[in-house]
Write a protein that holds these residues in place. Sequence first.
Motif, PDB file in Angstrom:
ATOM      1  N   VAL A 276       8.877  -4.234  -3.767  1.00 15.92           N
ATOM      2  CA  VAL A 276       9.716  -3.298  -4.517  1.00 15.92           C
ATOM      3  C   VAL A 276       9.550  -3.520  -6.016  1.00 15.92           C
ATOM      4  O   VAL A 276       9.388  -2.573  -6.798  1.00 15.92           O
ATOM      5  N   SER A 277       9.589  -4.795  -6.454  1.00 11.24           N
ATOM      6  CA  SER A 277       9.442  -5.077  -7.881  1.00 11.24           C
ATOM      7  C   SER A 277       8.064  -4.683  -8.385  1.00 11.24           C
ATOM      8  O   SER A 277       7.920  -4.177  -9.510  1.00 11.24           O
ATOM      9  N   ALA A 278       7.043  -4.913  -7.574  1.00 11.89           N
ATOM     10  CA  ALA A 278       5.686  -4.542  -7.978  1.00 11.89           C
ATOM     11  C   ALA A 278       5.561  -3.028  -8.139  1.00 11.89           C
ATOM     12  O   ALA A 278       4.935  -2.537  -9.100  1.00 11.89           O
ATOM     13  N   MET A 279       6.154  -2.269  -7.226  1.00 14.85           N
ATOM     14  CA  MET A 279       6.108  -0.810  -7.325  1.00 14.85           C
ATOM     15  C   MET A 279       6.880  -0.320  -8.545  1.00 14.85           C
ATOM     16  O   MET A 279       6.436   0.592  -9.255  1.00 14.85           O
ATOM     17  N   ARG A 280       8.042  -0.939  -8.796  1.00 15.22           N
ATOM     18  CA  ARG A 280       8.812  -0.545  -9.973  1.00 15.22           C
ATOM     19  C   ARG A 280       8.071  -0.887 -11.257  1.00 15.22           C
ATOM     20  O   ARG A 280       8.100  -0.126 -12.236  1.00 15.22           O
ATOM     21  N   LEU A 281       7.422  -2.044 -11.285  1.00 16.27           N
ATOM     22  CA  LEU A 281       6.639  -2.428 -12.458  1.00 16.27           C
ATOM     23  C   LEU A 281       5.546  -1.401 -12.728  1.00 16.27           C
ATOM     24  O   LEU A 281       5.354  -0.979 -13.879  1.00 16.27           O
ATOM     25  N   HIS A 284       7.255   1.852 -14.100  1.00 16.26           N
ATOM     26  CA  HIS A 284       7.728   1.725 -15.480  1.00 16.26           C
ATOM     27  C   HIS A 284       6.561   1.592 -16.456  1.00 16.26           C
ATOM     28  O   HIS A 284       6.610   2.132 -17.569  1.00 16.26           O
ATOM     29  N   SER A 285       5.532   0.864 -16.054  1.00 20.22           N
ATOM     30  CA  SER A 285       4.376   0.685 -16.936  1.00 20.22           C
ATOM     31  C   SER A 285       3.682   2.027 -17.190  1.00 20.22           C
ATOM     32  O   SER A 285       3.287   2.327 -18.325  1.00 20.22           O
ATOM     33  N   LEU A 286       3.551   2.832 -16.147  1.00 23.55           N
ATOM     34  CA  LEU A 286       2.918   4.145 -16.315  1.00 23.55           C
ATOM     35  C   LEU A 286       3.747   5.037 -17.232  1.00 23.55           C
ATOM     36  O   LEU A 286       3.213   5.681 -18.143  1.00 23.55           O
ATOM     37  N   ARG A 287       5.068   5.054 -16.985  1.00 21.95           N
ATOM     38  CA  ARG A 287       5.927   5.904 -17.823  1.00 21.95           C
ATOM     39  C   ARG A 287       6.012   5.389 -19.260  1.00 21.95           C
ATOM     40  O   ARG A 287       6.250   6.162 -20.184  1.00 21.95           O
ATOM     41  N   SER A 288       5.813   4.082 -19.455  1.00 20.82           N
ATOM     42  CA  SER A 288       5.826   3.544 -20.821  1.00 20.82           C
ATOM     43  C   SER A 288       4.624   4.021 -21.622  1.00 20.82           C
ATOM     44  O   SER A 288       4.630   3.997 -22.856  1.00 20.82           O
ATOM     45  N   MET A 289       3.589   4.449 -20.927  1.00 18.45           N
ATOM     46  CA  MET A 289       2.402   4.978 -21.607  1.00 18.45           C
ATOM     47  C   MET A 289       2.427   6.496 -21.717  1.00 18.45           C
ATOM     48  O   MET A 289       1.928   7.058 -22.692  1.00 18.45           O
ATOM     49  N   LEU A 290       3.049   7.156 -20.727  1.00 12.64           N
ATOM     50  CA  LEU A 290       2.954   8.617 -20.667  1.00 12.64           C
ATOM     51  C   LEU A 290       4.283   9.336 -20.792  1.00 12.64           C
ATOM     52  O   LEU A 290       4.319  10.524 -21.105  1.00 12.64           O
ATOM     53  N   GLY A 291       5.388   8.650 -20.508  1.00 17.24           N
ATOM     54  CA  GLY A 291       6.682   9.313 -20.449  1.00 17.24           C
ATOM     55  C   GLY A 291       7.319   9.540 -21.800  1.00 17.24           C
ATOM     56  O   GLY A 291       6.874   9.000 -22.820  1.00 17.24           O
ATOM     57  N   PRO A 292       8.415  10.337 -21.840  1.00 17.05           N
ATOM     58  CA  PRO A 292       9.093  10.631 -23.111  1.00 17.05           C
ATOM     59  C   PRO A 292       9.924   9.463 -23.638  1.00 17.05           C
ATOM     60  O   PRO A 292      10.225   9.422 -24.823  1.00 17.05           O
ATOM     61  N   GLU A 293      10.328   8.543 -22.765  1.00 13.13           N
ATOM     62  CA  GLU A 293      11.146   7.404 -23.181  1.00 13.13           C
ATOM     63  C   GLU A 293      10.329   6.126 -23.044  1.00 13.13           C
ATOM     64  O   GLU A 293      10.638   5.230 -22.258  1.00 13.13           O
ATOM     65  N   HIS A 302       9.202  -4.988 -18.445  1.00 14.74           N
ATOM     66  CA  HIS A 302       9.313  -6.425 -18.701  1.00 14.74           C
ATOM     67  C   HIS A 302      10.376  -7.063 -17.799  1.00 14.74           C
ATOM     68  O   HIS A 302      10.231  -8.219 -17.390  1.00 14.74           O
ATOM     69  N   ILE A 303      11.429  -6.341 -17.483  1.00 13.91           N
ATOM     70  CA  ILE A 303      12.409  -6.863 -16.531  1.00 13.91           C
ATOM     71  C   ILE A 303      11.736  -7.115 -15.183  1.00 13.91           C
ATOM     72  O   ILE A 303      11.935  -8.166 -14.556  1.00 13.91           O
ATOM     73  N   GLN A 304      10.932  -6.189 -14.725  1.00 15.16           N
ATOM     74  CA  GLN A 304      10.257  -6.354 -13.440  1.00 15.16           C
ATOM     75  C   GLN A 304       9.223  -7.478 -13.495  1.00 15.16           C
ATOM     76  O   GLN A 304       9.040  -8.203 -12.501  1.00 15.16           O
ATOM     77  N   ARG A 305       8.572  -7.659 -14.622  1.00 15.44           N
ATOM     78  CA  ARG A 305       7.645  -8.787 -14.753  1.00 15.44           C
ATOM     79  C   ARG A 305       8.403 -10.110 -14.616  1.00 15.44           C
ATOM     80  O   ARG A 305       7.933 -11.048 -13.967  1.00 15.44           O
ATOM     81  N   GLY A 306       9.579 -10.187 -15.241  1.00 12.71           N
ATOM     82  CA  GLY A 306      10.396 -11.383 -15.106  1.00 12.71           C
ATOM     83  C   GLY A 306      10.844 -11.598 -13.675  1.00 12.71           C
ATOM     84  O   GLY A 306      10.856 -12.729 -13.166  1.00 12.71           O
TER      85      GLY A 306
END
Length: 337
Positions: A276-281, A284-293, A302-306
């Motif tokens: 679950v954490s790997a999928m969320r990571l 979030h990583s994809l949206r951090s590159m392409l998303g509006p937020e 970074h929370i999921q990496r932790g």
Amino acid sequence: MSRPGVSLLVCTHNGARRLRPTLAHLAAQRVAPTLPWEVVLVDNASTDDSAAVARASWPEPAPAPLRVVTEPRLGIGHARLRAVETATYDVVGFVDDDNWLAPDWVQLAWETMQAHPTVGACGSFGEAALEDGERPAWFEANAAAYAVGAQVRAGEATPGALWTAGLVVRRSAWQDVRAAGFEPMLLGRRGNLLSAGEDSELCFALTQAGWRLAYEPRLRYRHAIPPARLTWAYVRALHYGFGMASVAMDHYYMAAGSPSSLRRRLLEVWIWRVLVSAMRLAGHSLRSMLGPERAREALRAHIQRGRLRALMAECGEYRDRTRRAREVVRRLAGRRR
């Protein structure tokens, strides 16, 4: 046995440069002559002259006694345990070495806890004190990561958890959870390691034992934040620490839930949590590159990496930790009045 009064507990690690203004604000407290209070400074494995600076900074004549004790085990959690064990009075206030209390804080903390005998812990309102007065564009959205702002979300009657900066704790409530066998899994910040979660863990234990949490916005302090802590790299490291701490809190939340729930049982499976954490990571990583937020998604990544790092460290121990958490929750529930 503790006595009526307030003990201010200041834990510091190599805080010589931060202590003078912090202690100056403590010395400026306006406290009724009938209310006894003290300051206990815990020197947590410092390699600088924190203890000497504290003693030299406390004025004479003193408005209240200052005691300096040492805790050689590095970690804010160890220091706070030592501080509470050393405290004289039955209301304790946790003050970080960069927290500047408002002059009425001690008096108001005492009056608040006297007026609400079922409250085990009460939070304060934090304001940011910045050296140059300027805040990064992302600061407001992440102010809570710096213990700044209100601690009750819109629509909430009471907080679900409180941060430890400016936290008022009833010492009998602390002793209550300790008597139930509560031993913190999370030790908070250790030197330069930005660990977290010890505040959420304590609040969880208090509420499981039947104590209430409260938030009093009139209790105010200023958090002195140097420029080095106002970088994007630093706030990312904070969120990484939040992610690591969240795994330990999972054990408590699962232990407090219904053991017959299929979802709960699935969540107790280590590999499921990892997936679950790997999928969320990845999301979030994809949206951090392409998303509006992008900024918010980057922090969530970074929370999921932790979380993944903490989960890997618990490989082979995950179920056992949940079992131990369930036993702690059972004992805490047995303390409810």
